[in-house]
Write an enzyme that holds these catalytic residues in place. Structure first.
Site, PDB file in Angstrom:
ATOM      1  N   HIS A  18       5.413   1.660   2.053  1.00  0.00           N
ATOM      2  CA  HIS A  18       3.997   1.273   1.992  1.00  0.00           C
ATOM      3  C   HIS A  18       3.700   0.642   0.641  1.00  0.00           C
ATOM      4  O   HIS A  18       4.283   1.010  -0.374  1.00  0.00           O
ATOM      5  CB  HIS A  18       3.080   2.480   2.247  1.00  0.00           C
ATOM      6  N   CYS A  41       4.020   6.474  10.948  1.00  0.00           N
ATOM      7  CA  CYS A  41       4.323   6.013  12.320  1.00  0.00           C
ATOM      8  C   CYS A  41       3.256   6.542  13.281  1.00  0.00           C
ATOM      9  O   CYS A  41       2.833   5.834  14.201  1.00  0.00           O
ATOM     10  CB  CYS A  41       5.719   6.459  12.741  1.00  0.00           C
TER      11      CYS A  41
HETATM   12  P1  DGP Z   1       2.910   7.551  -2.217  1.00  0.00           P
HETATM   13  O1  DGP Z   1       2.575   8.652  -3.157  1.00  0.00           O
HETATM   14  O2  DGP Z   1       3.234   6.241  -2.919  1.00  0.00           O
HETATM   15  O3  DGP Z   1       3.966   7.958  -1.204  1.00  0.00           O
HETATM   16  O4  DGP Z   1       1.570   7.253  -1.427  1.00  0.00           O
HETATM   17  C1  DGP Z   1       1.211   7.921  -0.255  1.00  0.00           C
HETATM   18  C2  DGP Z   1      -0.243   7.670  -0.043  1.00  0.00           C
HETATM   19  O5  DGP Z   1      -0.552   7.961   1.293  1.00  0.00           O
HETATM   20  C3  DGP Z   1      -1.160   8.537  -0.897  1.00  0.00           C
HETATM   21  O6  DGP Z   1      -1.928   7.690  -1.765  1.00  0.00           O
HETATM   22  C4  DGP Z   1      -2.059   9.259   0.086  1.00  0.00           C
HETATM   23  C5  DGP Z   1      -1.846   8.490   1.368  1.00  0.00           C
HETATM   24  N1  DGP Z   1      -1.898   9.306   2.562  1.00  0.00           N
HETATM   25  C6  DGP Z   1      -1.126  10.393   2.861  1.00  0.00           C
HETATM   26  N2  DGP Z   1      -1.429  10.891   4.075  1.00  0.00           N
HETATM   27  C7  DGP Z   1      -2.406  10.081   4.565  1.00  0.00           C
HETATM   28  C8  DGP Z   1      -3.135  10.075   5.796  1.00  0.00           C
HETATM   29  O7  DGP Z   1      -2.953  10.895   6.695  1.00  0.00           O
HETATM   30  N3  DGP Z   1      -4.074   9.098   5.946  1.00  0.00           N
HETATM   31  C9  DGP Z   1      -4.297   8.150   4.971  1.00  0.00           C
HETATM   32  N4  DGP Z   1      -5.247   7.249   5.218  1.00  0.00           N
HETATM   33  N5  DGP Z   1      -3.629   8.128   3.816  1.00  0.00           N
HETATM   34  C10 DGP Z   1      -2.691   9.082   3.617  1.00  0.00           C
END
Ligand code: DGP
Length: 110
Positions: free
Chosen positions: A96, A5
């Site tokens: 996501h 968010c």
């Molecule tokens: P999941 O493990 O399916 O909940 O995937 C979460 C994904 O979100 C993981 O591949 C890393 C990504 N992620 C976590 N924090 C951030 C962030 O602050 N920025 C970005 N671009 N990606 C993030």
């Protein structure tokens, strides 16, 4: 506010790939493939396990955007995955969809 968010609100920087009224897409911070994009609804939905029939249009739109983004990234083959719940590997509690491609992906489903 959850981390995604905050990203959607612009409070945490991200590399935006696509945005419209209902969806935001940005590059994963820890890419597992040459192209690794997260497609998220702007409305906070915790996980796929929370979806109902009323979200059908939104989910259809997410997949249409995934196809459009994959094309823009030059991907002929790609994978779209969503993890629902801790044991499935979900680490961020905002729905996501991972869009991944650009290399040969494993056939492993688990
Ligand atoms: P999941 O493990 O399916 O909940 O995937 C979460 C994904 O979100 C993981 O591949 C890393 C990504 N992620 C976590 N924090 C951030 C962030 O602050 N920025 C970005 N671009 N990606 C993030």
């Amino acid at each position: 506010m959850c981390i995604f968010c905050k990203i959607i609100a612009g409070e945490i920087p991200s590399t935006k790939v696509y945005e419209d009224e209902t969806i935001y897409a940005f590059r994963d911070i820890n890419p597992q493939a040459p192209t690794h994009i997260l497609i998220v609804p702007k409305r906070h939905i915790a996980r796929a396990g929370e979806l109902t029939e009323a979200d059908g249009v939104l989910v259809g739109h997410i997949f249409a955007v995934a196809a459009q983004v994959a094309k823009a990234e030059g991907l002929e083959s790609f994978r779209v995955v969503t993890n629902s719940g801790k044991d499935a590997g979900q680490t961020v509690n905002h729905l996501h969809f991972h869009l991944m491609g650009g290399r040969v992906l494993s056939n492993a489903m688990v």
